[in-house]
Design a protein around this motif. Structure first.
Motif, PDB file in Angstrom:
ATOM      1  N   PHE A 432      55.262  43.171  50.864  1.00  0.00           N
ATOM      2  CA  PHE A 432      54.146  42.384  50.337  1.00  0.00           C
ATOM      3  C   PHE A 432      54.422  41.939  48.898  1.00  0.00           C
ATOM      4  O   PHE A 432      54.097  40.808  48.511  1.00  0.00           O
ATOM      5  N   ALA A 433      55.002  42.826  48.117  1.00  0.00           N
ATOM      6  CA  ALA A 433      55.272  42.502  46.706  1.00  0.00           C
ATOM      7  C   ALA A 433      56.217  41.306  46.591  1.00  0.00           C
ATOM      8  O   ALA A 433      55.964  40.367  45.824  1.00  0.00           O
ATOM      9  N   PHE A 434      57.316  41.316  47.365  1.00  0.00           N
ATOM     10  CA  PHE A 434      58.274  40.205  47.278  1.00  0.00           C
ATOM     11  C   PHE A 434      57.690  38.926  47.865  1.00  0.00           C
ATOM     12  O   PHE A 434      58.084  37.822  47.470  1.00  0.00           O
ATOM     13  N   SER A 435      56.729  39.072  48.802  1.00  0.00           N
ATOM     14  CA  SER A 435      56.006  37.893  49.284  1.00  0.00           C
ATOM     15  C   SER A 435      55.163  37.294  48.165  1.00  0.00           C
ATOM     16  O   SER A 435      55.126  36.071  47.973  1.00  0.00           O
ATOM     17  N   PHE A 437      55.840  37.576  45.064  1.00  0.00           N
ATOM     18  CA  PHE A 437      56.763  37.015  44.076  1.00  0.00           C
ATOM     19  C   PHE A 437      57.235  35.617  44.483  1.00  0.00           C
ATOM     20  O   PHE A 437      57.792  34.884  43.669  1.00  0.00           O
ATOM     21  N   GLY A 438      57.022  35.242  45.777  1.00  0.00           N
ATOM     22  CA  GLY A 438      57.352  33.892  46.224  1.00  0.00           C
ATOM     23  C   GLY A 438      58.676  33.762  46.931  1.00  0.00           C
ATOM     24  O   GLY A 438      59.140  32.641  47.184  1.00  0.00           O
ATOM     25  N   TYR A 439      59.315  34.867  47.277  1.00  0.00           N
ATOM     26  CA  TYR A 439      60.613  34.782  47.949  1.00  0.00           C
ATOM     27  C   TYR A 439      60.457  34.425  49.430  1.00  0.00           C
ATOM     28  O   TYR A 439      61.400  33.943  50.063  1.00  0.00           O
ATOM     29  N   TYR A 440      59.301  34.696  50.016  1.00  0.00           N
ATOM     30  CA  TYR A 440      59.007  34.313  51.400  1.00  0.00           C
ATOM     31  C   TYR A 440      57.499  34.441  51.594  1.00  0.00           C
ATOM     32  O   TYR A 440      56.785  34.970  50.745  1.00  0.00           O
ATOM     33  N   GLU A 441      56.996  33.905  52.719  1.00  0.00           N
ATOM     34  CA  GLU A 441      55.571  33.977  53.028  1.00  0.00           C
ATOM     35  C   GLU A 441      55.364  34.885  54.243  1.00  0.00           C
ATOM     36  O   GLU A 441      56.054  34.745  55.256  1.00  0.00           O
ATOM     37  N   LEU A 442      54.428  35.798  54.139  1.00  0.00           N
ATOM     38  CA  LEU A 442      54.041  36.640  55.271  1.00  0.00           C
ATOM     39  C   LEU A 442      52.735  36.081  55.837  1.00  0.00           C
ATOM     40  O   LEU A 442      51.692  36.137  55.190  1.00  0.00           O
ATOM     41  N   CYS A 479      47.547  36.592  51.499  1.00  0.00           N
ATOM     42  CA  CYS A 479      47.058  37.035  50.185  1.00  0.00           C
ATOM     43  C   CYS A 479      46.146  38.253  50.283  1.00  0.00           C
ATOM     44  O   CYS A 479      46.189  39.141  49.428  1.00  0.00           O
ATOM     45  N   THR A 480      45.313  38.284  51.319  1.00  0.00           N
ATOM     46  CA  THR A 480      44.361  39.399  51.441  1.00  0.00           C
ATOM     47  C   THR A 480      44.985  40.641  52.078  1.00  0.00           C
ATOM     48  O   THR A 480      44.522  41.761  51.836  1.00  0.00           O
ATOM     49  N   GLY A 481      46.043  40.448  52.890  1.00  0.00           N
ATOM     50  CA  GLY A 481      46.665  41.575  53.589  1.00  0.00           C
ATOM     51  C   GLY A 481      47.103  42.701  52.677  1.00  0.00           C
ATOM     52  O   GLY A 481      46.782  43.874  52.921  1.00  0.00           O
ATOM     53  N   PRO A 482      47.855  42.399  51.593  1.00  0.00           N
ATOM     54  CA  PRO A 482      48.281  43.484  50.700  1.00  0.00           C
ATOM     55  C   PRO A 482      47.106  44.228  50.065  1.00  0.00           C
ATOM     56  O   PRO A 482      47.166  45.445  49.880  1.00  0.00           O
ATOM     57  N   ILE A 483      46.050  43.491  49.735  1.00  0.00           N
ATOM     58  CA  ILE A 483      44.890  44.149  49.112  1.00  0.00           C
ATOM     59  C   ILE A 483      44.195  45.043  50.132  1.00  0.00           C
ATOM     60  O   ILE A 483      43.811  46.180  49.826  1.00  0.00           O
ATOM     61  N   LEU A 484      44.053  44.539  51.368  1.00  0.00           N
ATOM     62  CA  LEU A 484      43.459  45.361  52.424  1.00  0.00           C
ATOM     63  C   LEU A 484      44.341  46.570  52.741  1.00  0.00           C
ATOM     64  O   LEU A 484      43.837  47.662  53.027  1.00  0.00           O
ATOM     65  N   GLY A 485      45.647  46.391  52.685  1.00  0.00           N
ATOM     66  CA  GLY A 485      46.557  47.511  52.923  1.00  0.00           C
ATOM     67  C   GLY A 485      46.385  48.603  51.890  1.00  0.00           C
ATOM     68  O   GLY A 485      46.401  49.797  52.210  1.00  0.00           O
ATOM     69  N   GLU A 547      51.606  45.909  43.586  1.00  0.00           N
ATOM     70  CA  GLU A 547      51.997  46.416  44.898  1.00  0.00           C
ATOM     71  C   GLU A 547      53.201  47.356  44.799  1.00  0.00           C
ATOM     72  O   GLU A 547      53.264  48.378  45.498  1.00  0.00           O
ATOM     73  N   ILE A 548      54.171  47.045  43.946  1.00  0.00           N
ATOM     74  CA  ILE A 548      55.347  47.920  43.791  1.00  0.00           C
ATOM     75  C   ILE A 548      54.915  49.271  43.223  1.00  0.00           C
ATOM     76  O   ILE A 548      55.375  50.330  43.679  1.00  0.00           O
ATOM     77  N   ALA A 549      54.005  49.239  42.236  1.00  0.00           N
ATOM     78  CA  ALA A 549      53.516  50.491  41.647  1.00  0.00           C
ATOM     79  C   ALA A 549      52.803  51.340  42.697  1.00  0.00           C
ATOM     80  O   ALA A 549      52.987  52.561  42.760  1.00  0.00           O
ATOM     81  N   LEU A 550      52.002  50.692  43.535  1.00  0.00           N
ATOM     82  CA  LEU A 550      51.292  51.427  44.584  1.00  0.00           C
ATOM     83  C   LEU A 550      52.255  51.925  45.660  1.00  0.00           C
ATOM     84  O   LEU A 550      52.054  52.999  46.241  1.00  0.00           O
ATOM     85  N   ALA A 551      53.305  51.150  45.939  1.00  0.00           N
ATOM     86  CA  ALA A 551      54.287  51.569  46.940  1.00  0.00           C
ATOM     87  C   ALA A 551      54.923  52.895  46.554  1.00  0.00           C
ATOM     88  O   ALA A 551      55.203  53.747  47.408  1.00  0.00           O
ATOM     89  N   LEU A 552      55.142  53.101  45.250  1.00  0.00           N
ATOM     90  CA  LEU A 552      55.747  54.350  44.782  1.00  0.00           C
ATOM     91  C   LEU A 552      54.868  55.553  45.102  1.00  0.00           C
ATOM     92  O   LEU A 552      55.375  56.667  45.285  1.00  0.00           O
ATOM     93  N   LYS A 553      53.550  55.354  45.140  1.00  0.00           N
ATOM     94  CA  LYS A 553      52.647  56.454  45.469  1.00  0.00           C
ATOM     95  C   LYS A 553      52.914  56.959  46.889  1.00  0.00           C
ATOM     96  O   LYS A 553      52.933  58.169  47.142  1.00  0.00           O
TER      97      LYS A 553
END
Length: 800
Positions: A432-435, A437-442, A479-485, A547-553
């Protein structure tokens, strides 16, 4: 001559009494007379003292004699109370004044009662008897006759002491003969819902207390065959201990084979030591004593027993005789509100509004409803319903988790602590984070949104509006998926489970729906909306760093479970600092991502955000040190615990306080220094105890009050260090069960339950030197100001 005459008079009086009774019997053959009716009640004098009240209601013309009448007079009233180890009598039974008259029949002054009289017997509660049985022997007369002495059974209902003592495990046992000299002992533990206790093996040294069976092999009556076996356990990561543990739920079965060496032996003595926890707290370790009869009857030893003099003395010493209970109300435990998770969900929805997937849709959708509905009223209705359906969709998305929760209340917790799932969440959040950042769209499949869009256009009406809302939810998923995740992950790892997830999703849906309703009601507000542009992409990139910070959790959760040692506390905080620095460089234009346009002059609002991020990074830096500043209280529970560190931690009193771990030494110090006492009932494995010490006691004014104004006595109820042999003793619990006090933890745990009717930790009590309460007892209090006010009030009462 005088003695002989006196003797004759006495005998005549006895004969006269007998004749009166005989006459009354002959005159009542046609009817049974019961001129006295007895009733019972109680009156509470203190937490441990109660008056048992026996009331006699006497018919007119009759009278009941006192407990104290002269020798050779009528039969006195007398009470007999059933013996029990759950209470003891205080003094004699007290009666009312009554009437004292010269009785012409007996030729003496006699005291008796008419109409109604109360008899009171004070008792001290040593446990919870439930009811107390007694009997009264009495005799009644009128002016012409006496009835024969009568016995009446009495029962006094004793309400259970108001208590916070939890006993979520009940034990039963049985014995089975396998051969001439071999037997199998079976112990069954029935566990209340949401509670569990731990396996005999497989848990780490710094984890929970393992279950342990002890058998009296010193008696030489039998020997053990093999080890004690146990039924299947559950293996999960437990937040209380921050590690993977093995425990029993609902029911546990243990079996031990023995070989009988003494054919004359009648029973097998054994005991089990164990600790019970739920998802948020652990109770003090408990001991159950068994006395298994070889005839086949086996039960927990809870008969009325007598203690030796040593045990009696030491049991009595445990009773502090705490006074002052009537001055303070016991603290009520209030369940945590779900408002916080609702607010966080609402905040997530507001953030989602500022993403490129949602923000441009607001004016387009509202304009469509208001301009193409045929009339303004219908357009307003459709727009409001559109917002309502958005809210409803996100609410409905949480309902499947309630089905899982109802099938197994522990399933969400088991899912959240699963190593594989945490790693999957880590990978998804990085994706989600790299999405962002604009490298691809999910995105979800285009066919889904196209099909729903066609449905919305063809059906029309409210059903069409619903499909339009569903289309928005699918189109905006990238856009909403990462926040819901993030919301899903935080809800699953909390105690609220599915309920908190519903609250969070509802808050998210409400925030997302509000603009479509409000701008439809007030269309002119659309003119005040900022234009879409590069700032929307900046919001996405910022969310990517989050998202990267939360992924570390999630990776940290897996690391804690398996003890890989990859993300020790300082490593975790160091990575967050690097992420924060990366975000700062992006905001200042030093880093660019694929969808970023030319860098523009930094606005005032952006400078404020830069300052906020920089402040957060600076706040994190002390977390890398091995100092008192390493305790980042604002982030408590997010980084790994303090003990999971690259530094070696010394074991000592919390925060360097000069606390006492022995009650008598602490009380002596309090008297010598003329300071009040704070009893701190704690545990080595108590997580909330550590939170209180690190987050509340560490506050300046609280620390100063504890260090300068009080004598802190920390009593560890799970301390397994054995007492010296001469200090060990037996204690009879309130339920009549026998408890062996062998360890320091046994002693302090028993002292807590006996004096304060509470067996959870942390638990705090303020006392003066006479063991009088200085304030109400309290437990986990995360608000430092509230805790300080509690200490301050206790100090004021001590000085008075």
């Amino acid at each position: 001559m005088h003695l002989t005459l006196h003797y004759i008079i006495i005998k005549m009086k006895q004969i006269l009494t007998f004749l009166l009774v005989l006459f009354s019997l002959s005159s009542t053959t046609a009817q049974i007379l019961e001129p006295v009716e007895w009733s019972t009640s109680i009156e509470k004098k203190s937490e441990t003292e109660i008056d048992l009240i026996a009331t006699a209601t006497i018919d007119s013309g009759w009278h009941l004699y006192s407990q104290d009448v002269p020798e050779d007079g009528p039969i006195p009233t007398s009470f007999t109370f059933e013996e029990s180890n759950t209470y003891e009598l205080v003094g004699k039974t007290i009666e009312a004044d009554g009437h004292t008259v010269d009785d012409p029949v007996f030729g003496m002054k006699i005291k008796y009662f008419e109409d109604k009289v109360e008899f009171r017997q004070t008792i001290t509660l040593l446990g919870n008897p439930g009811s107390i049985k007694a009997s009264v022997n009495f005799m009644v007369c009128d002016d012409t006759r006496c009835l024969p002495p009568n016995d009446e059974d009495l029962e006094f209902a004793i309400p259970k002491k108001k208590s916070s003592i939890l006993e979520p495990v009940s034990w039963s046992s049985e014995i089975k003969k396998l051969s001439e000299d071999e037997y199998e002992l079976t112990y069954v533990a029935t566990i209340d819902g949401h509670w569990h206790f731990y396996s005999q093996k497989g848990n780490k040294d710094d984890g929970p207390i393992e279950t342990e069976f002890t058998f009296d092999v010193d008696s030489k009556d039998f020997e053990l065959i093999g080890e004690t076996t146990e039924s299947e356990t559950v293996e999960v990561f437990e937040d209380v201990f921050q590690m993977k543990v093995r425990y029993f739920e609902d029911k546990a079965v243990f079996k031990q084979k023995i070989k009988l060496l003494n054919p004359e032996a009648k029973s097998i003595a054994s005991e089990v030591y164990y600790q019970v926890c739920d998802n948020v707290k652990c109770l003090q370790p408990m001991t159950e004593v068994f006395n298994t009869s070889l005839s086949g009857n086996a039960e927990v030893k809870n008969d009325v027993v007598s203690l030796d003099d040593n045990s009696k003395a030491k049991s009595e010493a445990l009773n502090l005789n705490v006074t002052g209970w009537e001055k303070y109300e016991k603290e009520e435990v209030v369940k945590k509100s779900n408002f916080t998770i609702f607010f966080l969900g609402f905040l997530g929805g507001l953030i989602a509004l500022l993403t490129p997937c949602v923000f441009p849709m607001i004016p387009l959708t509202v304009s469509f409803f208001t301009k193409n509905a045929g009339n303004s009223q219908k357009g307003l209705t459709n727009s409001i319903m559109y917002g309502f359906f958005i809210f409803l969709i996100y609410f409905l998305l949480s309902l499947p988790f309630h089905v899982l929760d109802s099938l197994d209340p522990e399933i969400l917790n088991n899912i959240s602590t699963n190593v594989t799932l945490n790693i999957i969440f880590f990978v998804i959040f990085i994706a989600f984070a790299f999405s962002f950042f604009g490298y691809y769209e999910l995105t979800l499949p285009h066919s889904w949104s196209a099909a729903l869009d066609n449905k919305a256009n063809s059906i029309g009406g409210l059903i069409g509006v619903f499909f339009m809302a569903l289309t928005l939810a699918i189109v905006s998923f990238s856009c909403t998926g990462p926040i819901l995740g993030t919301l899903l992950g935080s809800s699953l790892t909390s105690d609220g489970g599915a309920t908190q997830l519903t609250m969070g999703m509802s808050g998210f849906g409400l925030a997302l729906a509000l603009p479509f309703t409000l701008f439809a009601m007030f269309p002119k507000w659309l003119n005040s909306l900022p234009k879409s542009g590069g700032w929307l992409n900046s919001v996405k990139v910022v969310l990517g760093f989050v998202e990267i910070a939360l992924a570390l959790k999630f990776l940290s959760n897996a690391d804690l479970v398996e003890h890989w040692g990859l993300l020790k506390r300082e490593v975790f905080i160091g990575l967050w600092i690097i992420i924060g620095i990366g975000l700062l460089l992006y905001l200042l234009g030093k880093i660019k991502f694929p969808h970023d346009g030319p860098f523009k002059k930094i606005s005032f609002s952006k400078w404020m955000f830069v300052l906020l991020v920089a402040s957060f990074v600076i706040y994190l830096i002390p977390g890398l040190t091995n100092t008192k500043y390493a305790n980042l209280k604002l982030l408590s529970g997010f980084p790994p615990p303090l003990f999971y560190s690259v530094y070696e931690k010394d074991s000592q009193c919390p925060l360097g306080l000069n606390c006492y771990k022995d009650l008598d030494e602490g009380i002596a110090a309090a008297k010598e220094q003329n300071k009040p006492i704070m009893l701190d009932f704690t545990g080595w494995a108590c997580v909330n105890c550590r939170k209180m010490e690190e987050q509340v006691w560490s506050k300046g004014k609280v620390f100063d009050a504890l260090n300068n104004d009080y004598i802190v006595i920390s009593l560890y109820v799970d301390d397994r260090k054995e007492l010296a042999k001469e200090e060990q003793f037996q204690y009879i619990r309130s339920n009549g069960k026998l408890k062996n006090i062998k360890t320091i933890g046994d002693k302090w745990a028993t002292l807590q339950t006996l004096n304060f009717q509470n067996n959870s930790q942390p638990f705090y009590v303020l006392l003066n030197h006479d063991m009088e309460l200085l304030n109400y007892t309290t437990a986990y209090t995360p608000n430092a100001d509230e805790y300080y006010d509690w200490l301050k009030k206790g100090m004021e009462n001590f000085k008075q």
